[in-house]
Design an enzyme around this catalytic site. Structure first.
Site, PDB file in Angstrom:
ATOM      1  CB  ILE A 128      -3.667   4.483   1.320  1.00  0.00           C
ATOM      2  CG1 ILE A 128      -4.177   4.380   2.774  1.00  0.00           C
ATOM      3  CG2 ILE A 128      -3.902   5.905   0.843  1.00  0.00           C
ATOM      4  CD1 ILE A 128      -3.201   3.821   3.720  1.00  0.00           C
ATOM      5  N   GLY A 140      -0.180   3.740  -5.149  1.00  0.00           N
ATOM      6  CA  GLY A 140       0.122   2.384  -5.591  1.00  0.00           C
ATOM      7  C   GLY A 140       1.178   2.342  -6.692  1.00  0.00           C
ATOM      8  CB  ILE A 173      -0.895   0.008   1.271  1.00  0.00           C
ATOM      9  CG1 ILE A 173      -1.974  -1.065   1.174  1.00  0.00           C
ATOM     10  CG2 ILE A 173      -1.509   1.367   1.501  1.00  0.00           C
ATOM     11  CD1 ILE A 173      -3.119  -0.734   0.269  1.00  0.00           C
ATOM     12  CB  CYS A 174       2.521   3.637  -1.576  1.00  0.00           C
ATOM     13  SG  CYS A 174       2.398   3.611  -3.361  1.00  0.00           S
ATOM     14  CB  ALA A 175       0.308   8.185  -1.910  1.00  0.00           C
TER      15      ALA A 175
END
Lengths: 104, 417
Positions: A39, A10, A6-8
């Protein structure tokens, strides 16, 4: 094993996903599924995974992730900056495997 | 330096995180972001309608009027759509019926919008000008509905009634009250001040906010915050865009509307693309020149490796391999150019556009579009691509002495090992 990164957006975690997949192949791991998502999609997709790895740049959302993970009874870990920066697939994969072993 | 970094970690980061996670701000952001597909589509049509290459202009000219229908139905309705989508997001956080809340908010929005003389819905307020109206209306209507649901002032159906029917009855009282209130306030404002809610919000909130938010100092402050957050390894752009994004999108939409009307000097310099396409070119901190410096001039093996890993993503404006790999994060030497460079780039870009040397951005394009091309597409002006290259060189010059210093330090460490 099914791993969710997961990141801001993807985007940057998807780089790590590729490295982790290669490492998985090298180790001959069967049934390994790894994907990167934004996320905002976490709550929608978390059911499909065994473990969640969180990019260090959005660790300010750790509490949000922790709440969802607890509710869904999943393990999660924040990826350490060094592993993330060097796009170290082996160590990231170890992190996910250990998280599943150790549990929540 | 250590104390400063720990201050950022322990005080600045949690506060910034909390602001970005604030319920209403988050709902506004999610609601406005959901209009993005419309903005991208509308931008594509605008680029086609006003092609950046003069030779093509005559070719599309006969179709511009027809194409403008798509522009009206994308850019022209983002306020209207936001009145629905913001309420939908906010209702979700309260776990009340999202669809009912969104429909009611949409209806309330239309109650306030001044009609055309023959009773039609005017596009004047359904586009960007209605964006702030949508924010206020959707929050007010959802909050009213929440109060009623919490106080249990809703119609309950006996068991056995299908859920969708029960839901529509449950929404009746809260819905009626919120619509009535919006209508009453709107009528009162019209009778006393001769202003509808949209006109009032525009005068009192939107215009002052835009006058402040559209200045160079405001943008410099935003950029400084982004870089400072990234310096401690936090996604600064996600947080700052979370707060200022709706404002920047409204600015972008105004420019697009002006472009669609055939204007060439657009009203706003600062907007979402100014930030995403120019200030954040090749990633927060304009780091691609740094990547090239590592790749071609670094003597340290580690820095060369980081340069190799970061080059591909960097072309598409993704730079976590640099920020975390070099690293810039928590690195007192590299943080300095990482903050100073983007502030210079912001200033240069602002003046290039303020003096009309370079056209101002209007088209919404994906933030992953490579530098050079992205500037050209978002403005329709090739000089904007050149401006990005100048910014790239300026940032490179700022990074140069610092990466040399860091390279020497890394090389010594590698020799000792």
């Amino acid at each position: 094993m099914r791993i969710l990164l997961i990141c801001a957006a993807g985007m940057s975690t998807s780089l790590l996903v590729e490295k982790m997949k290669k490492e998985g192949e090298k180790r001959g791991m069967q049934d390994l599924y790894i994907k990167a998502e934004a996320i905002d999609d976490l709550a929608r997709v978390i059911d499909d995974y065994d473990v969640v790895l969180l990019g260090p740049q959005i660790r300010y959302k750790e509490k949000y992730v922790a709440d969802i993970a607890r509710e869904k009874n999943k393990a999660y870990r924040v990826i350490p900056s060094q592993i993330y920066g060097m796009v170290d697939g082996a160590k990231a994969l170890d992190l996910a495997i250990d998280a599943v072993k150790e549990g929540k | 330096m250590e104390a400063f970094i720990s201050f950022l970690e322990n005080h600045f980061m949690p506060v910034a995180g909390r602001i970005a996670e604030q319920r209403h701000l988050k709902a506004i952001r999610d609601g406005v972001v959901s209009t993005m597909p419309l903005l991208l589509l509308g931008s594509l049509i605008l680029i086609i309608s006003y092609p950046p290459i003069p030779a093509l202009e005559a070719l599309v000219q006969p179709y511009v009027a027809d194409l403008s229908k798509i522009v009206n139905a994308t850019f022209g309705i983002i306020g209207l759509v936001a009145s629905f989508s913001i309420a939908y997001s906010l209702a979700g956080t309260y776990k009340i019926d999202q669809l009912a809340a969104a429909i009611l908010s949409l209806s309330a929005f239309l109650i306030t919008v001044p009609l055309t003389e023959d009773g039609g819905i005017s596009l004047t307020w359904t586009g960007s000008r209605g964006l702030f109206v949508a924010m206020v209306i959707s929050i007010v209507t959802v909050e009213i509905q929440r109060k009623f649901v919490e106080k249990n002032l809703i119609i309950r159906m006996p068991e056995g009634v299908p859920p969708s029917v029960a839901r529509s009855f449950a929404a009746l009282i809260p819905g009626f009250m919120s619509l009535l209130l919006v209508w009453a306030v709107n009528t009162l404002l019209l009778k006393t001040l001769n202003l509808s809610i949209p006109e009032f919000i525009n005068k009192v909130v939107a215009i002052p906010l835009m006058n402040i938010g559209g200045t160079l100092p405001a943008m410099l402050l935003a950029v400084f915050a982004v870089q400072l957050l990234w310096s401690v390894g936090i996604h600064g752009a996600a947080i700052v865009e979370g707060i200022l994004g709706p404002l920047w999108i409204a600015f972008a939409e105004q420019n697009a509307a002006a472009r669609a009307a055939g204007e060439t000097i657009l009203p706003n310099i600062i907007n979402l693309q100014f930030f995403q396409i120019f200030v954040q070119s090749t990633g927060s901190g304009v780091t691609l020149p740094l990547v090239l410096l590592m790749l071609f001039t670094a003597k340290s093996k580690q820095l060369k490796a980081v340069g190799r890993a970061a080059l591909g993503p960097g072309i598409f404006n993704i730079n976590e391999p640099v920020t975390f790999g070099l690293p810039i994060v928590m690195n007192p030497i590299m943080i300095i150019p990482f903050i100073v460079g983007p502030l210079l780039v912001t200033t240069i870009t602002y003046f290039a556009m303020a003096l009309n040397i370079v056209a101002r951005p209007y088209a919404m394009i994906p933030w992953t579009t490579p530098m050079g091309l992205s500037g050209f597409l978002t403005t329709g002006d090739w000089k904007a691509g050149v401006l990005q290259i100048i910014n790239f060189l300026v940032a490179g010059a700022v990074y140069y002495p610092f990466i040399k210093l860091w390279d020497r330090k890394k090389l010594e460490e590698e020799k000792e090992a």
